[in-house]
Motif scaffolding. Structure first.
Motif, PDB file in Angstrom:
ATOM      1  N   TYR A 103      13.021 -13.260   7.601  1.00 46.41           N
ATOM      2  CA  TYR A 103      12.357 -14.695   8.349  1.00 46.41           C
ATOM      3  C   TYR A 103      11.954 -13.663   9.805  1.00 46.41           C
ATOM      4  O   TYR A 103      12.827 -13.432  10.044  1.00 46.41           O
ATOM      5  CB  TYR A 103      12.621 -15.527   7.964  1.00 46.41           C
ATOM      6  N   TYR A 150      11.176 -14.892  13.822  1.00 50.65           N
ATOM      7  CA  TYR A 150      10.216 -16.620  14.137  1.00 50.65           C
ATOM      8  C   TYR A 150       9.445 -15.693  16.158  1.00 50.65           C
ATOM      9  O   TYR A 150      10.115 -14.572  16.658  1.00 50.65           O
ATOM     10  CB  TYR A 150      11.999 -16.837  15.449  1.00 50.65           C
ATOM     11  N   THR A 190      10.590 -21.798  17.008  1.00 49.21           N
ATOM     12  CA  THR A 190      10.994 -22.339  15.769  1.00 49.21           C
ATOM     13  C   THR A 190      10.051 -21.637  14.632  1.00 49.21           C
ATOM     14  O   THR A 190      10.486 -22.034  13.588  1.00 49.21           O
ATOM     15  CB  THR A 190      11.615 -23.738  15.901  1.00 49.21           C
ATOM     16  N   LEU A 199       7.822 -20.229  11.985  1.00 50.15           N
ATOM     17  CA  LEU A 199       8.352 -18.947  11.491  1.00 50.15           C
ATOM     18  C   LEU A 199       7.589 -18.878  10.066  1.00 50.15           C
ATOM     19  O   LEU A 199       6.911 -19.314   9.934  1.00 50.15           O
ATOM     20  CB  LEU A 199      10.462 -18.835  11.073  1.00 50.15           C
ATOM     21  N   ASP A 235      16.935 -26.805   9.351  1.00 50.58           N
ATOM     22  CA  ASP A 235      17.188 -26.563  10.412  1.00 50.58           C
ATOM     23  C   ASP A 235      17.282 -27.007  11.889  1.00 50.58           C
ATOM     24  O   ASP A 235      16.290 -27.493  12.028  1.00 50.58           O
ATOM     25  CB  ASP A 235      15.715 -25.780   9.714  1.00 50.58           C
ATOM     26  N   TYR A 289      18.708 -26.584  15.264  1.00 47.58           N
ATOM     27  CA  TYR A 289      19.473 -26.052  16.436  1.00 47.58           C
ATOM     28  C   TYR A 289      19.766 -26.592  17.999  1.00 47.58           C
ATOM     29  O   TYR A 289      19.352 -25.678  18.427  1.00 47.58           O
ATOM     30  CB  TYR A 289      17.446 -24.767  16.536  1.00 47.58           C
ATOM     31  N   ASP A 314      12.482 -27.558  19.501  1.00 47.31           N
ATOM     32  CA  ASP A 314      13.120 -25.786  19.667  1.00 47.31           C
ATOM     33  C   ASP A 314      14.419 -25.203  19.863  1.00 47.31           C
ATOM     34  O   ASP A 314      15.244 -25.660  19.342  1.00 47.31           O
ATOM     35  CB  ASP A 314      12.854 -25.672  21.292  1.00 47.31           C
TER      36      ASP A 314
END
Ligand SMILES: O=C(O)CCC(=O)C(=O)O
Ligand SMILES: [Fe+2]
Length: 232
Positions: A62, A64, A121, A123, A138, A140, A230
């Protein structure tokens, strides 16, 4: 992109609060899906590429996006955020959390940036035969928006088989419940990023949600994730 088909009415609210997810059929046209898939090859669009095997996240790749985001992703991120923020604020009240999500995404990003969460973020993910994505959340940094949206960019059946999006919910004192989400190309699903409040006989309780993708048996599957906070 069809803005009109999102209407965040009481049905959306009750679906999200009962199951932690809500499907938005036909959110993108086939043409838009194909354009987004083509971006996967454009190195200059991305800030980072993750080989999932290397990190123990599963198998697949993946990428970003970097700022500025492609126009369609930027506008989806802003419009979905502003429709979901009121629900997010109802949830924080029900969960007795001390945080208010601003009405607009730009202000929310300023909050993220003040906490050192400055990296975009959104993706695109690509899975090939035998690839998969382990159950995860997810997150962060300290700031996390309680929803994210996953878009199916490939057509199940004609383009790939296997590769179902899977959600697990963990409620207190219960075994794990699994939901398999079947999305056609262009469909999207709003999911709870971390947990959601569910009404119980003695008030609301917290249900943890994780998501992942089962192994691909055949073909190639692309998806896109829009995460609203983010990353550090
Ligand atoms: O490929 C999928 O359907 C899951 C994508 C994902 O994990 C995400 O968007 O956060
Ligand atoms: Fe994810």
């Amino acid at each position: 992109m069809n803005q009109a088909d999102i209407c965040f009415d009481s049905e959306v609210y009750s679906g999200l609060s009962q199951d932690g997810f809500h499907i938005l059929p036909g959110k993108l046209s086939v043409e838009e899906c194909n354009q987004l898939r083509l971006l996967f090859e454009k190195d200059e669009r991305f800030r980072n590429t993750i080989n999932m095997t290397r990190y123990g996240f599963g198998q697949g790749t993946y990428r970003y996006f970097q700022y500025p985001l492609p126009t369609i992703i930027q506008s989806l991120r802003e419009s979905l955020y502003s429709q979901l923020a009121p629900i997010a604020n109802q949830w924080t009240k029900r969960l007795r959390l001390n945080f208010t999500y601003p009405e607009d995404h730009q202000t929310f990003l300023q909050n993220c940036h003040a906490q050192g969460q400055t990296k975009p973020t959104p993706l695109i993910l690509r899975y090939r035969r035998e690839d998969y994505n382990r159950l995860h959340q997810d997150l962060y940094g300290e700031i996390a928006f309680p929803f994210q949206v996953i878009f199916q960019l490939s057509q199940p059946g004609s383009e790939f088989s296997g590769g179902e999006l899977v959600l697990t919910e963990q409620a207190p004192r219960r075994q794990t419940k699994v939901s398999v989400i079947n999305l056609n190309q262009g469909d999207a699903v709003i999911i709870a990023t971390q947990y959601f409040p569910r009404k119980g006989s003695r008030g609301d309780y917290r249900v943890q949600l994780k998501h992942g993708v089962s192994q691909i048996h055949r073909g190639e599957r692309f998806s896109m994730g829009i995460i609203f906070h983010d990353a550090k």
